[in-house]
Design a protein around this motif. Structure first.
Motif, PDB file in Angstrom:
ATOM      1  N   ARG A 183       0.917  -1.035  -0.105  1.00  0.00           N
ATOM      2  CA  ARG A 183       0.005  -0.049   0.049  1.00  0.00           C
ATOM      3  C   ARG A 183       1.012   1.336   0.082  1.00  0.00           C
ATOM      4  O   ARG A 183       0.529   2.365  -0.552  1.00  0.00           O
ATOM      5  N   ALA A 184       1.880   1.160   0.769  1.00  0.00           N
ATOM      6  CA  ALA A 184       2.958   2.431   0.652  1.00  0.00           C
ATOM      7  C   ALA A 184       3.555   2.478  -0.499  1.00  0.00           C
ATOM      8  O   ALA A 184       3.683   3.865  -0.976  1.00  0.00           O
ATOM      9  N   SER A 185       3.831   1.722  -1.098  1.00  0.00           N
ATOM     10  CA  SER A 185       4.303   1.874  -2.642  1.00  0.00           C
ATOM     11  C   SER A 185       3.384   2.546  -3.516  1.00  0.00           C
ATOM     12  O   SER A 185       3.987   3.495  -4.261  1.00  0.00           O
ATOM     13  N   VAL A 186       1.961   2.056  -3.514  1.00  0.00           N
ATOM     14  CA  VAL A 186       0.981   2.886  -4.203  1.00  0.00           C
ATOM     15  C   VAL A 186       1.053   4.124  -3.610  1.00  0.00           C
ATOM     16  O   VAL A 186       0.824   5.101  -4.558  1.00  0.00           O
ATOM     17  N   LEU A 187       0.958   4.351  -2.499  1.00  0.00           N
ATOM     18  CA  LEU A 187       0.699   5.779  -1.981  1.00  0.00           C
ATOM     19  C   LEU A 187       1.919   6.676  -2.195  1.00  0.00           C
ATOM     20  O   LEU A 187       1.735   7.790  -2.745  1.00  0.00           O
ATOM     21  N   PHE A 188       3.008   6.226  -2.226  1.00  0.00           N
ATOM     22  CA  PHE A 188       4.240   7.081  -2.746  1.00  0.00           C
ATOM     23  C   PHE A 188       4.049   7.307  -4.275  1.00  0.00           C
ATOM     24  O   PHE A 188       4.475   8.687  -4.737  1.00  0.00           O
ATOM     25  N   GLY A 189       3.464   6.486  -5.098  1.00  0.00           N
ATOM     26  CA  GLY A 189       3.426   6.774  -6.419  1.00  0.00           C
ATOM     27  C   GLY A 189       2.281   7.886  -6.578  1.00  0.00           C
ATOM     28  O   GLY A 189       2.663   8.799  -7.497  1.00  0.00           O
ATOM     29  N   HIS A 190       1.315   8.001  -5.823  1.00  0.00           N
ATOM     30  CA  HIS A 190       0.034   9.108  -5.776  1.00  0.00           C
ATOM     31  C   HIS A 190       0.945  10.331  -5.137  1.00  0.00           C
ATOM     32  O   HIS A 190       0.359  11.465  -5.546  1.00  0.00           O
ATOM     33  N   ILE A 191       1.660  10.361  -4.314  1.00  0.00           N
ATOM     34  CA  ILE A 191       2.247  11.687  -3.405  1.00  0.00           C
ATOM     35  C   ILE A 191       3.019  12.288  -4.673  1.00  0.00           C
ATOM     36  O   ILE A 191       2.937  13.289  -4.714  1.00  0.00           O
ATOM     37  N   GLU A 192       3.517  11.500  -5.315  1.00  0.00           N
ATOM     38  CA  GLU A 192       4.512  12.142  -6.682  1.00  0.00           C
ATOM     39  C   GLU A 192       3.582  13.342  -7.332  1.00  0.00           C
ATOM     40  O   GLU A 192       4.163  14.064  -8.089  1.00  0.00           O
ATOM     41  N   LYS A 193       2.445  12.939  -7.441  1.00  0.00           N
ATOM     42  CA  LYS A 193       1.515  13.515  -8.300  1.00  0.00           C
ATOM     43  C   LYS A 193       1.205  15.027  -7.716  1.00  0.00           C
ATOM     44  O   LYS A 193       0.285  15.754  -8.573  1.00  0.00           O
ATOM     45  N   LEU A 194       1.455  15.037  -6.553  1.00  0.00           N
ATOM     46  CA  LEU A 194       0.699  16.186  -5.830  1.00  0.00           C
ATOM     47  C   LEU A 194       1.425  17.527  -6.025  1.00  0.00           C
ATOM     48  O   LEU A 194       2.811  17.268  -6.330  1.00  0.00           O
ATOM     49  N   PRO A 195       1.111  18.710  -5.720  1.00  0.00           N
ATOM     50  CA  PRO A 195       1.910  19.823  -5.882  1.00  0.00           C
ATOM     51  C   PRO A 195       2.899  19.902  -5.083  1.00  0.00           C
ATOM     52  O   PRO A 195       2.838  19.478  -3.751  1.00  0.00           O
ATOM     53  N   GLU A 196       4.051  20.527  -4.970  1.00  0.00           N
ATOM     54  CA  GLU A 196       5.078  20.526  -4.064  1.00  0.00           C
ATOM     55  C   GLU A 196       4.863  20.912  -2.940  1.00  0.00           C
ATOM     56  O   GLU A 196       5.214  20.197  -1.931  1.00  0.00           O
ATOM     57  N   ALA A 197       4.175  22.156  -2.567  1.00  0.00           N
ATOM     58  CA  ALA A 197       3.703  22.408  -1.317  1.00  0.00           C
ATOM     59  C   ALA A 197       2.981  21.352  -0.487  1.00  0.00           C
ATOM     60  O   ALA A 197       3.331  21.165   0.853  1.00  0.00           O
ATOM     61  N   GLN A 198       1.965  20.683  -1.126  1.00  0.00           N
ATOM     62  CA  GLN A 198       1.340  19.749  -0.389  1.00  0.00           C
ATOM     63  C   GLN A 198       2.170  18.353  -0.006  1.00  0.00           C
ATOM     64  O   GLN A 198       1.999  17.789   0.847  1.00  0.00           O
ATOM     65  N   ARG A 199       2.912  18.106  -1.075  1.00  0.00           N
ATOM     66  CA  ARG A 199       3.716  16.901  -0.875  1.00  0.00           C
ATOM     67  C   ARG A 199       4.719  17.181   0.335  1.00  0.00           C
ATOM     68  O   ARG A 199       4.784  16.325   1.090  1.00  0.00           O
ATOM     69  N   ASN A 200       5.150  18.277   0.359  1.00  0.00           N
ATOM     70  CA  ASN A 200       6.236  18.639   1.333  1.00  0.00           C
ATOM     71  C   ASN A 200       5.491  18.490   2.858  1.00  0.00           C
ATOM     72  O   ASN A 200       5.883  17.471   3.827  1.00  0.00           O
ATOM     73  N   VAL A 201       4.344  18.955   3.077  1.00  0.00           N
ATOM     74  CA  VAL A 201       3.467  18.630   4.249  1.00  0.00           C
ATOM     75  C   VAL A 201       3.067  17.477   4.380  1.00  0.00           C
ATOM     76  O   VAL A 201       3.221  16.991   5.720  1.00  0.00           O
TER      77      VAL A 201
END
Lengths: 192, 99
Positions: free
Chosen positions: A124-142
């Motif tokens: 699941r974490a691997s899937v989540l990492f893939g989707h986090i990559e698509k977030l805008p930078e500021a949201q990904r940071n937080v």
């Protein structure tokens, strides 16, 4: 020994002070870099760059924030810088492949196996990492700092040099965006 | 639909209870080794830059000293005017002899 003493020791050329600072913050710094870069070797190289930058610019540290805050801020900036370099390399690799040269770059680390994630959560974490990559930078940071590094909103606000309400808002939007993209992912998965 | 929402929730919480990540042993040794390599490389490139600069200055100096400076002929304006109007002493002497 407190950070202030270690900093003044470093400024006075005391190597043991630098060593103690590195040993105190190396794990967290490495962990932050790993969360962004998803590659252990890249994370180690970037963590080293963080401490080299710290060594070179210790005189610029004004003491207005905690030393940890300063180091983690450098770690985030260096990781983002590294990601941009990787993206530029990928673009160049694509162009080279068009001209018949072999693209030696690794594919995106979508199957990244984070060493800190519990075994039952790895897939699941691997899937989540893939989707986090698509977030805008500021949201990904937080999101990464809160969920992966277990930092409080207050700490994140200090590291990112922003307000608490801004962090809350970014976290809310990050969760919403992730829910939406994960919903698409699982719906398509079910249909297949 | 409920299943999907459960899946999403589980995936969103998959980072929970993660254990702290640690660097590989001897991180500090590798860091200091890299810093030394960086320093050596900086010193070497600095030495090469200085050597190149000295070489350029030397080449310029040698070329300056080896090419003889052009000597400008000094002209006396009176002599110039005399030769222009054929008023030199020898001319006057020759004219008188002819007469």
């Amino acid at each position: 020994m407190k950070d202030e003493k270690l900093i003044s020791g470093m400024i006075n050329g005391d190597e043991s002070a630098f060593k103690r600072i590195v040993e105190a913050y190396q794990d967290k710094t490495y962990s932050i870099c790993l969360g962004y870069l998803k590659n252990e070797q890249d994370a180690e190289d970037t963590a080293q760059e963080v401490f080299i930058a710290l060594f070179r610019s210790i005189n610029d540290f004004d003491g207005q924030s905690e030393l940890s805050t300063w180091i983690y801020r450098i770690a985030i900036n260096k990781s983002l810088e590294q990601l941009r370099k990787q993206k530029a390399k990928k673009r160049f690799g694509f162009l080279s492949s068009l001209f018949g040269q072999e693209d030696q770059l690794e594919s995106a680390h979508s199957d990244f196996d984070h060493p800190g994630i519990k075994l039952e959560n790895k897939e699941r974490a691997s899937v989540l990492f893939g989707h986090i990559e698509k977030l805008p930078e500021a949201q990904r940071n937080v999101f990464l700092l809160h969920k992966l590094e277990d930092m409080s909103y207050k700490e994140i606000a200090q590291v990112l040099n922003t307000t608490l309400s801004s962090v809350e808002s970014l976290m809310f939007r990050a969760k919403k965006n992730l829910q939406k993209s994960l919903k698409d992912y699982y719906q398509n998965d079910k249909m297949l | 639909m409920k299943d999907i929402e459960k899946e999403i929730e589980k995936t969103l919480n998959s980072f929970d209870e993660n254990k702290a990540v640690k660097v590989k042993p001897y991180f500090y040794t590798r860091l200091t080794a890299r810093m030394e390599v960086n320093n050596t490389q900086t010193n070497i490139s600095l030495k090469w830059s200085i050597a190149a600069l000295v070489l350029i200055v030397l080449v310029n100096l040698v070329s300056l000293l080896s090419i003889p400076a052009e000597t400008e002929e000094e002209f006396d304006p009176i002599e110039m005017m005399a030769s222009e109007y054929s008023l030199t002493n020898s001319d006057i002497y020759n004219t008188m002899i002819e007469e």
